[in-house]
Design a protein around this motif. Structure first.
Motif, PDB file in Angstrom:
ATOM      1  N   LYS A 187      43.944  -8.321  70.201  1.00  0.00           N
ATOM      2  CA  LYS A 187      43.705  -7.922  68.817  1.00  0.00           C
ATOM      3  C   LYS A 187      44.832  -7.005  68.336  1.00  0.00           C
ATOM      4  O   LYS A 187      45.391  -6.248  69.107  1.00  0.00           O
ATOM      5  CB  LYS A 187      42.368  -7.208  68.700  1.00  0.00           C
ATOM      6  CG  LYS A 187      41.183  -8.141  68.953  1.00  0.00           C
ATOM      7  CD  LYS A 187      39.854  -7.432  68.723  1.00  0.00           C
ATOM      8  CE  LYS A 187      38.685  -8.391  68.928  1.00  0.00           C
ATOM      9  NZ  LYS A 187      37.394  -7.719  68.693  1.00  0.00           N
ATOM     10  N   GLY A 188      45.105  -7.144  66.997  1.00  0.00           N
ATOM     11  CA  GLY A 188      46.174  -6.332  66.401  1.00  0.00           C
ATOM     12  C   GLY A 188      45.985  -6.206  64.893  1.00  0.00           C
ATOM     13  O   GLY A 188      44.888  -6.462  64.383  1.00  0.00           O
ATOM     14  N   THR A 189      47.101  -5.883  64.222  1.00  0.00           N
ATOM     15  CA  THR A 189      47.065  -5.705  62.766  1.00  0.00           C
ATOM     16  C   THR A 189      47.286  -7.051  62.093  1.00  0.00           C
ATOM     17  O   THR A 189      48.265  -7.746  62.404  1.00  0.00           O
ATOM     18  CB  THR A 189      48.152  -4.726  62.316  1.00  0.00           C
ATOM     19  OG1 THR A 189      47.946  -3.475  62.989  1.00  0.00           O
ATOM     20  CG2 THR A 189      48.130  -4.535  60.821  1.00  0.00           C
ATOM     21  N   PRO A 190      46.395  -7.436  61.207  1.00  0.00           N
ATOM     22  CA  PRO A 190      46.568  -8.731  60.543  1.00  0.00           C
ATOM     23  C   PRO A 190      47.960  -8.858  59.927  1.00  0.00           C
ATOM     24  O   PRO A 190      48.464  -7.938  59.281  1.00  0.00           O
ATOM     25  CB  PRO A 190      45.475  -8.717  59.477  1.00  0.00           C
ATOM     26  CG  PRO A 190      44.412  -7.864  60.057  1.00  0.00           C
ATOM     27  CD  PRO A 190      45.150  -6.762  60.762  1.00  0.00           C
ATOM     28  N   GLY A 191      48.577  -9.980  60.191  1.00  0.00           N
ATOM     29  CA  GLY A 191      49.902 -10.256  59.649  1.00  0.00           C
ATOM     30  C   GLY A 191      51.036  -9.750  60.507  1.00  0.00           C
ATOM     31  O   GLY A 191      52.199 -10.094  60.267  1.00  0.00           O
ATOM     32  N   ALA A 192      50.746  -8.935  61.521  1.00  0.00           N
ATOM     33  CA  ALA A 192      51.805  -8.408  62.385  1.00  0.00           C
ATOM     34  C   ALA A 192      52.308  -9.494  63.307  1.00  0.00           C
ATOM     35  O   ALA A 192      51.597 -10.446  63.637  1.00  0.00           O
ATOM     36  CB  ALA A 192      51.282  -7.223  63.181  1.00  0.00           C
ATOM     37  N   THR A 193      53.583  -9.318  63.735  1.00  0.00           N
ATOM     38  CA  THR A 193      54.178 -10.264  64.679  1.00  0.00           C
ATOM     39  C   THR A 193      53.975  -9.729  66.096  1.00  0.00           C
ATOM     40  O   THR A 193      54.262  -8.557  66.384  1.00  0.00           O
ATOM     41  CB  THR A 193      55.668 -10.439  64.394  1.00  0.00           C
ATOM     42  OG1 THR A 193      55.829 -10.982  63.070  1.00  0.00           O
ATOM     43  CG2 THR A 193      56.316 -11.362  65.405  1.00  0.00           C
ATOM     44  N   VAL A 194      53.505 -10.610  66.946  1.00  0.00           N
ATOM     45  CA  VAL A 194      53.256 -10.234  68.347  1.00  0.00           C
ATOM     46  C   VAL A 194      54.376 -10.818  69.192  1.00  0.00           C
ATOM     47  O   VAL A 194      54.678 -12.008  69.099  1.00  0.00           O
ATOM     48  CB  VAL A 194      51.891 -10.753  68.834  1.00  0.00           C
ATOM     49  CG1 VAL A 194      51.692 -10.437  70.311  1.00  0.00           C
ATOM     50  CG2 VAL A 194      50.765 -10.171  67.994  1.00  0.00           C
ATOM     51  N   THR A 195      54.991  -9.921  70.011  1.00  0.00           N
ATOM     52  CA  THR A 195      56.090 -10.358  70.873  1.00  0.00           C
ATOM     53  C   THR A 195      55.735 -10.052  72.325  1.00  0.00           C
ATOM     54  O   THR A 195      55.255  -8.956  72.648  1.00  0.00           O
ATOM     55  CB  THR A 195      57.376  -9.623  70.505  1.00  0.00           C
ATOM     56  OG1 THR A 195      57.687  -9.883  69.114  1.00  0.00           O
ATOM     57  CG2 THR A 195      58.530 -10.088  71.373  1.00  0.00           C
ATOM     58  N   ILE A 196      56.019 -11.059  73.200  1.00  0.00           N
ATOM     59  CA  ILE A 196      55.726 -10.900  74.635  1.00  0.00           C
ATOM     60  C   ILE A 196      57.044 -11.010  75.384  1.00  0.00           C
ATOM     61  O   ILE A 196      57.785 -11.991  75.220  1.00  0.00           O
ATOM     62  CB  ILE A 196      54.731 -11.960  75.124  1.00  0.00           C
ATOM     63  CG1 ILE A 196      53.409 -11.854  74.334  1.00  0.00           C
ATOM     64  CG2 ILE A 196      54.482 -11.836  76.622  1.00  0.00           C
ATOM     65  CD1 ILE A 196      52.426 -12.935  74.619  1.00  0.00           C
ATOM     66  N   ASN A 197      57.342  -9.976  76.189  1.00  0.00           N
ATOM     67  CA  ASN A 197      58.571  -9.935  76.972  1.00  0.00           C
ATOM     68  C   ASN A 197      58.244  -9.906  78.467  1.00  0.00           C
ATOM     69  O   ASN A 197      57.230  -9.317  78.889  1.00  0.00           O
ATOM     70  CB  ASN A 197      59.397  -8.696  76.635  1.00  0.00           C
ATOM     71  CG  ASN A 197      59.868  -8.698  75.185  1.00  0.00           C
ATOM     72  OD1 ASN A 197      60.192  -9.755  74.619  1.00  0.00           O
ATOM     73  ND2 ASN A 197      59.921  -7.517  74.583  1.00  0.00           N
ATOM     74  N   ASN A 198      59.130 -10.530  79.291  1.00  0.00           N
ATOM     75  CA  ASN A 198      58.946 -10.484  80.735  1.00  0.00           C
ATOM     76  C   ASN A 198      59.417  -9.137  81.251  1.00  0.00           C
ATOM     77  O   ASN A 198      59.933  -8.307  80.478  1.00  0.00           O
ATOM     78  CB  ASN A 198      59.664 -11.642  81.409  1.00  0.00           C
ATOM     79  CG  ASN A 198      61.168 -11.579  81.229  1.00  0.00           C
ATOM     80  OD1 ASN A 198      61.726 -10.529  80.899  1.00  0.00           O
ATOM     81  ND2 ASN A 198      61.852 -12.704  81.439  1.00  0.00           N
ATOM     82  N   PRO A 199      59.258  -8.880  82.563  1.00  0.00           N
ATOM     83  CA  PRO A 199      59.641  -7.567  83.076  1.00  0.00           C
ATOM     84  C   PRO A 199      61.115  -7.226  82.814  1.00  0.00           C
ATOM     85  O   PRO A 199      61.478  -6.051  82.763  1.00  0.00           O
ATOM     86  CB  PRO A 199      59.355  -7.685  84.579  1.00  0.00           C
ATOM     87  CG  PRO A 199      58.282  -8.695  84.674  1.00  0.00           C
ATOM     88  CD  PRO A 199      58.572  -9.680  83.602  1.00  0.00           C
ATOM     89  N   ALA A 200      61.947  -8.240  82.639  1.00  0.00           N
ATOM     90  CA  ALA A 200      63.374  -7.977  82.373  1.00  0.00           C
ATOM     91  C   ALA A 200      63.638  -7.682  80.904  1.00  0.00           C
ATOM     92  O   ALA A 200      64.764  -7.400  80.504  1.00  0.00           O
ATOM     93  CB  ALA A 200      64.200  -9.159  82.826  1.00  0.00           C
ATOM     94  N   GLY A 201      62.627  -7.764  80.063  1.00  0.00           N
ATOM     95  CA  GLY A 201      62.773  -7.475  78.639  1.00  0.00           C
ATOM     96  C   GLY A 201      63.108  -8.685  77.810  1.00  0.00           C
ATOM     97  O   GLY A 201      63.326  -8.581  76.597  1.00  0.00           O
TER      98      GLY A 201
END
Length: 647
Positions: free
Chosen positions: A22-36
């Protein structure tokens, strides 16, 4: 900007991972691996939730990936989530004989499966085997129906998402189904107090029952609700939780009244079933050894040559109706039974049991309660004789005779102990055709006389002296007929003594033997001297019959004391000088120097035997001889008188 919350990662079948939160409506969610490095991106929906899929191979189990959201140039602090290990699959629960629940399934070989409570407290763990399978035994405290546990698989430092399970009820065991033609009966074992539910193929309940305190259950289903060939499910419910169902098929009607005998040459199986159905007999290896068909009368007989089976073999008898088999009836081939068994109650109260069997076999005699009361061995002649002591059994009791050969018992032959039978039985046919039957027995017993067809023709009672005498009127029996004599004591019949009616006995021709009615002639000149006058029992036709009256032994001539002189003999012969006299045995003898011949032979003065007179022919000869001798005497006397006159 707030940090994303309620993060969850799930591995998909194609190796990719799905991360939700869950997050803020309209926000972009980014997923990074341990190396960034960014490995996934998505947008928070208007409902404040998001779903982002990261490609297969971009992360592995145990990796900690960061999740951030940004909007309007602002970026949140990263939230971290660990890429989970694979979840265990094909999870199931079964139970051991000791009552412990076993959790089974598939996982990554070498991984550890942790079992924890819903609060995360550890319970136990196990390892996935090289074949990718695991079987973990739970403590009894967590093995009851309705208990909840959680499974987690740890692989390469990563944990799978937890998998919660509820311990089910145990599956009903030892489920058997039979059909007697009226009801289908289902039996088995389960958890005491649990409910057993029977459902048909459509899920409709057709029967229910409860497991007893002994762990057993029996449920019945009316045949109107099911038919042979129908599939049924048997489910046990414990603490509100169902167990896995057991599927059964309604069988054909089980053969009834199945009996097996062995006569030494073949084994015969009989019983009842559904007309037209096939009866199949199989051995312990499932091989068919005989088949038969149920007749229109609902009965069947199947024979098996002894070369195919032997005493002690287990056989299954199954009925097949419209392509559906019945439950089998298991029987054991017995040894050959004892034959020609006879039971006799002796006067002292002991009981003799005799019969025939296989030499060397053991004979066991049991009472009505199955207790052994006598044993013996069949002799080399194939016969046995066992005496049961007095007081052990009484007339009317049932006893069983079992022959055991090579350790295998025969079918027990049941016989009744009879009352003591009649003894010293004699039968006499009287001249008038009636029949006298006499004998001895227990005082007060009823004597029943039966003809050759078993019909009762006379009854009587044994007297206080232990004897009986029954007369059967003439016309009922004839010489050569068989008659039976049975004693019944206290309501229990004895063995029947069979006798044959003899020919009628001779009356010996005994006459009245009175004096002749015509008196005595003077000096031999009386009217009876020539035998022409008939005395009452004299030498004419007496009242006892034709011809001469009969003396003690049946000789024809009347019996005089000495038969001499002018005296009337004791048996009524009117005699003159030199007329026939008879000795004590009714033997005709002349006065002059003649004695009575032994055994009824008439003797001359010189001792030569004259004809005997014991039968009718002899009697007639004796009469003729008497007349002849009388004539000779008369002629001699007349000659003497003439010489005197001439002198």
């Amino acid at each position: 900007m707030t940090t994303p919350t309620d993060l969850n990662a799930t591995k998909n079948d194609n190796g990719s991972y799905t991360i939700t939160g869950k997050g803020t409506p309209g926000a972009t969610v980014t997923i990074n691996n341990p190396a960034g490095t960014k490995i996934g991106e998505g947008t928070v929906g208007t409902d404040g939730s998001f779903t982002v899929t990261i490609p297969s191979g971009s992360a592995k189990a145990g990796d900690k990936v960061s999740v951030t959201q940004s909007k309007d140039g602002k970026t949140s602090q990263p939230a971290t989530i660990t890429i989970p290990a694979d979840q265990p699959t094909n999870i199931g629960v079964n139970f051991g004989t000791d009552g412990h629940a076993h959790v089974t399934g598939n996982g990554v070989p070498g991984s550890t499966i942790y079992v924890v409570t819903t609060d995360g407290d550890p319970i136990t763990n196990g390892t996935v085997g090289p074949d990718g399978k695991f079987d973990i035994t739970l403590p009894l405290d967590y093995s009851d129906a309705g208990d909840k546990v959680v499974l987690v698989q740890a692989t390469d430092g990563g944990l799978s998402n937890p998998v919660g399970i509820i311990i089910p009820a145990q599956t009903a065991k030892d489920v058997q189904v039979t059909n007697d033609g009226k009801t289908t009966t289902i039996t088995g074992t389960g958890t005491p107090g649990s409910t057993i539910t029977i459902t048909d193929g459509n899920g409709k309940t057709v029967g229910t029952t409860t497991v007893g305190t002994d762990g057993k259950f029996t449920a019945t289903v009316d045949d109107g609700n099911v038919k042979p060939g129908d599939k049924l499910n048997v489910t046990q419910t414990t603490n509100g939780v169902d167990g896995a169902p057991v599927q059964i098929t309604v069988p054909a009607t089980t053969p009834g009244n199945v009996d097996v005998t062995n006569d030494g040459t073949k084994t015969t199986i009989t019983g009842t079933g559904t007309p037209g159905s096939t009866i199949k007999v199989t051995d312990g290896n499932g091989n068919t050894v005989a088949t038969g068909t149920v007749g229109d009368d609902g009965k069947f007989t199947v024979t098996i040559d002894d070369g195919k089976v032997k005493p002690g073999d287990k056989l299954n008898v199954t009925q097949t109706t419209n392509g559906t088999d019945s439950a089998p009836v298991t029987i054991t081939v017995p040894s050959q039974s004892a034959s020609n068994i006879d039971v006799t109650t002796n006067p002292d109260g002991s009981v003799d049991v005799t019969g025939e069997g296989k030499p060397g076999s053991t004979i066991t005699i049991t009472d009505g309660n199955g207790h052994t009361i006598g044993t013996g061995t069949v002799g080399d002649d194939g016969k046995f004789h066992i005496t049961i002591p007095a007081g052990t059994v009484k007339p009317g009791d049932s006893i069983g005779v079992t022959q055991t050969t090579d350790g295998v018992p025969s079918k027990t032959v049941t016989v009744k102990v009879p009352s003591q039978g009649a003894t010293n039985v004699t039968v006499t046919t009287n001249p008038d055709g009636s029949v006298d039957i006499t004998g001895e027995g227990k005082p007060g017993s009823t004597v029943t006389i039966t003809d050759g067809k078993g019909n009762t023709i006379a009854t009587g009672t044994v007297g206080d002296d232990g004897k009986f005498h029954i007369t059967i009127p003439s016309g009922i029996l004839k010489p050569g007929d068989s008659v039976g004599v049975t004693l019944t004591t206290d309501g229990v019949p004895s063995k029947t003594v069979t006798i044959t009616v003899p020919n009628a006995t001779s009356s010996n021709g005994n006459g009245t033997n009175g004096n002749g009615s015509n008196g005595t002639g003077t000096n031999g000149t009386g009217s009876n001297g020539n035998g022409s006058t008939t005395g009452t029992n004299g030498s004419g036709n007496g009242t006892s019959g034709n011809g001469s009256s009969t003396g003690t032994n049946g000789n024809g001539s009347s019996t005089g004391s000495n038969g001499s002189g002018t005296t009337t003999g004791a048996n009524g012969s009117t005699t003159g000088n030199n007329l026939p006299s008879t000795g004590s045995n009714g033997v005709t003898a002349t006065k002059t120097g003649l004695g009575a011949g032994t055994n009824g032979s008439t003797s001359s003065a010189s001792g030569n035997s004259l004809p005997a007179t014991g039968d009718d022919e002899g009697a007639y000869l004796a009469v003729a001889g008497t007349i002849a001798i009388g004539l000779v005497g008369l002629l001699g006397a007349e000659g003497m008188r003439r010489r005197r006159r001439e002198d």
